[in-house]
Write a protein that holds these residues in place. Structure first.
Motif, PDB file in Angstrom:
ATOM      1  N   PHE A   1      38.931 -19.459 -32.518  1.00 61.40           N
ATOM      2  CA  PHE A   1      38.656 -19.240 -33.921  1.00 61.40           C
ATOM      3  C   PHE A   1      38.338 -17.763 -34.108  1.00 61.40           C
ATOM      4  O   PHE A   1      37.445 -17.236 -33.456  1.00 61.40           O
ATOM      5  N   PRO A   2      39.052 -17.077 -34.993  1.00 63.01           N
ATOM      6  CA  PRO A   2      38.839 -15.641 -35.164  1.00 63.01           C
ATOM      7  C   PRO A   2      37.408 -15.310 -35.549  1.00 63.01           C
ATOM      8  O   PRO A   2      36.692 -16.121 -36.140  1.00 63.01           O
TER       9      PRO A   2
ATOM     10  N   LEU B   1      33.531 -24.222 -23.330  1.00 63.34           N
ATOM     11  CA  LEU B   1      33.754 -23.441 -24.545  1.00 63.34           C
ATOM     12  C   LEU B   1      33.092 -22.086 -24.394  1.00 63.34           C
ATOM     13  O   LEU B   1      31.930 -21.990 -23.995  1.00 63.34           O
ATOM     14  N   GLN B   2      33.832 -21.036 -24.689  1.00 64.75           N
ATOM     15  CA  GLN B   2      33.290 -19.676 -24.675  1.00 64.75           C
ATOM     16  C   GLN B   2      32.889 -19.306 -26.096  1.00 64.75           C
ATOM     17  O   GLN B   2      33.649 -19.516 -27.048  1.00 64.75           O
ATOM     18  N   ILE B   3      31.699 -18.753 -26.246  1.00 62.95           N
ATOM     19  CA  ILE B   3      31.160 -18.439 -27.561  1.00 62.95           C
ATOM     20  C   ILE B   3      30.629 -17.013 -27.570  1.00 62.95           C
ATOM     21  O   ILE B   3      29.937 -16.591 -26.644  1.00 62.95           O
ATOM     22  N   TYR B   4      30.956 -16.276 -28.604  1.00 60.98           N
ATOM     23  CA  TYR B   4      30.485 -14.906 -28.794  1.00 60.98           C
ATOM     24  C   TYR B   4      29.663 -14.883 -30.079  1.00 60.98           C
ATOM     25  O   TYR B   4      30.146 -15.293 -31.145  1.00 60.98           O
TER      26      TYR B   4
ATOM     27  N   MET C   1      34.623 -18.432 -31.226  1.00 57.29           N
ATOM     28  CA  MET C   1      34.631 -19.277 -30.037  1.00 57.29           C
ATOM     29  C   MET C   1      36.060 -19.560 -29.629  1.00 57.29           C
ATOM     30  O   MET C   1      36.974 -19.509 -30.442  1.00 57.29           O
ATOM     31  N   GLY C   2      36.253 -19.841 -28.349  1.00 59.78           N
ATOM     32  CA  GLY C   2      37.581 -20.127 -27.846  1.00 59.78           C
ATOM     33  C   GLY C   2      37.503 -20.818 -26.504  1.00 59.78           C
ATOM     34  O   GLY C   2      36.442 -20.886 -25.881  1.00 59.78           O
ATOM     35  N   SER C   3      38.637 -21.353 -26.065  1.00 60.74           N
ATOM     36  CA  SER C   3      38.646 -22.063 -24.794  1.00 60.74           C
ATOM     37  C   SER C   3      40.057 -22.151 -24.252  1.00 60.74           C
ATOM     38  O   SER C   3      41.018 -22.299 -24.998  1.00 60.74           O
ATOM     39  N   ALA C   4      40.152 -22.063 -22.940  1.00 64.17           N
ATOM     40  CA  ALA C   4      41.408 -22.349 -22.251  1.00 64.17           C
ATOM     41  C   ALA C   4      41.410 -23.783 -21.734  1.00 64.17           C
ATOM     42  O   ALA C   4      42.373 -24.227 -21.122  1.00 64.17           O
TER      43      ALA C   4
ATOM     44  N   PHE D   1      37.643 -11.767 -24.929  1.00 65.84           N
ATOM     45  CA  PHE D   1      38.010 -12.704 -25.984  1.00 65.84           C
ATOM     46  C   PHE D   1      38.627 -13.987 -25.430  1.00 65.84           C
ATOM     47  O   PHE D   1      38.946 -14.897 -26.181  1.00 65.84           O
ATOM     48  N   TYR D   2      38.845 -14.037 -24.106  1.00 61.58           N
ATOM     49  CA  TYR D   2      39.271 -15.247 -23.403  1.00 61.58           C
ATOM     50  C   TYR D   2      40.667 -15.736 -23.794  1.00 61.58           C
ATOM     51  O   TYR D   2      41.020 -16.875 -23.529  1.00 61.58           O
ATOM     52  N   LEU D   3      41.438 -14.899 -24.410  1.00 63.00           N
ATOM     53  CA  LEU D   3      42.842 -15.162 -24.705  1.00 63.00           C
ATOM     54  C   LEU D   3      43.601 -13.856 -24.556  1.00 63.00           C
ATOM     55  O   LEU D   3      43.015 -12.776 -24.604  1.00 63.00           O
TER      56      LEU D   3
END
Length: 285
Positions: A32-33, A50-53, A77-80, A223-225
């Protein structure tokens, strides 16, 4: 605060300004941007990683983790991990305020609303996590019924959670923030402003006077992506909104969203949303 990154999506209704979202069944790596909003947000992970900034801090969450985003805090937040599932619960802090001129309002609720006090972004205490998880499971189940008569119970549960945060000393003074023009925020804002234009790693390299290799590695680590995955996410989200709100052609939708190759756009859209752009539009009409 960067106005361009404010999320303007309404959450809940005027009569019942609480909303919750269930994120699951992820088809591909996602993110999510970066954005901010005026509501308080609870992120409750049920499964996966889940990775969260949040502002200057990065967290890695797993099943049972709880993260809290105060009003106007920049976060994403984002996730692989394609198995990740989590809930987000959003509400304005006015929702749990008594709106009375008493000591509780003056020393806690009003300072929380105006940012003089914050809730800690991450809960580490295992006892509190168990308590919060049980509470949120009940809260989520209650509000899945979409009935306004559950407002009182929702108020009570959220106030119970706030009480627990106070008990564990997790209502804190604001910490000093780094510069709002830090590299991460600059990169995110630049991409948000230019994603509908031709943009590539070399564009960022020229803009920020860095090598393409460095930016590629930096983006993946922070940013995990990959940069291209993040760019596609923004463009596909834009295309989806255009399909939902306009009657322009699929070709025009692709071009307005930043895709120069219409065939690639159609393939990518179908892979992400499970339907071609045309079928998606028909399904919501």
């Amino acid at each position: 605060m960067i106005l361009e990154l404010k999320e303007n999506i309404p959450h809940g209704t005027k009569e019942y300004p609480y909303d919750q979202y269930y994120i699951h069944n992820i088809k591909r790596q996602f993110q999510f941007p970066a954005h901010w909003h005026d509501e308080f947000e609870i992120i409750y992970i049920k499964q996966g990683q889940l990775q969260i900034y949040i502002e200057e801090c990065e967290y890695s969450g797993k099943a049972g983790s709880v993260f809290l985003v105060n009003p106007r805090e920049l976060h994403f937040m984002g996730s692989a991990d394609l198995s990740v599932t989590y809930y987000t619960m959003l509400f304005p802090l006015e929702f749990i305020s008594f709106q009375s001129d008493d000591e509780l309002e003056k020393t806690l609720l009003q300072p929380l609303r105006n940012g003089q006090l914050l809730m800690a972004n991450h809960i580490a205490n295992k006892t509190l996590l168990r308590q919060a998880g049980n509470l949120f499971d009940e809260l989520i189940a209650l509000n899945e019924r979409h009935a306004s008569q559950y407002q009182l119970k929702t108020h009570i549960m959220l106030l119970t959670f706030l009480s627990s945060m106070i008990e564990y000393d997790l209502v804190i003074q604001p910490r000093s923030r780094g510069s709002q023009t830090g590299r991460q925020k600059e990169l995110l804002l630049y991409i948000r402003e230019h994603y509908t234009e031709p943009i590539a790693l070399h564009t960022l390299a020229d803009q920020f006077h860095l090598s393409e290799k460095y930016i590629s590695r930096y983006f993946k680590e922070h940013f995990y992506l990959t940069f291209s995955d993040y760019l596609n996410h923004l463009r596909l989200s834009c295309a989806k909104r255009l399909l939902e709100t306009t009657e322009i052609s699929v070709t025009e939708t692709a071009l307005r969203s930043g895709f120069s190759n219409v065939s690639y756009f159609i393939r990518t859209f179908k892979k992400t949303y499970g339907k071609s752009p045309l079928k998606y539009r028909k399904s919501i009409s």
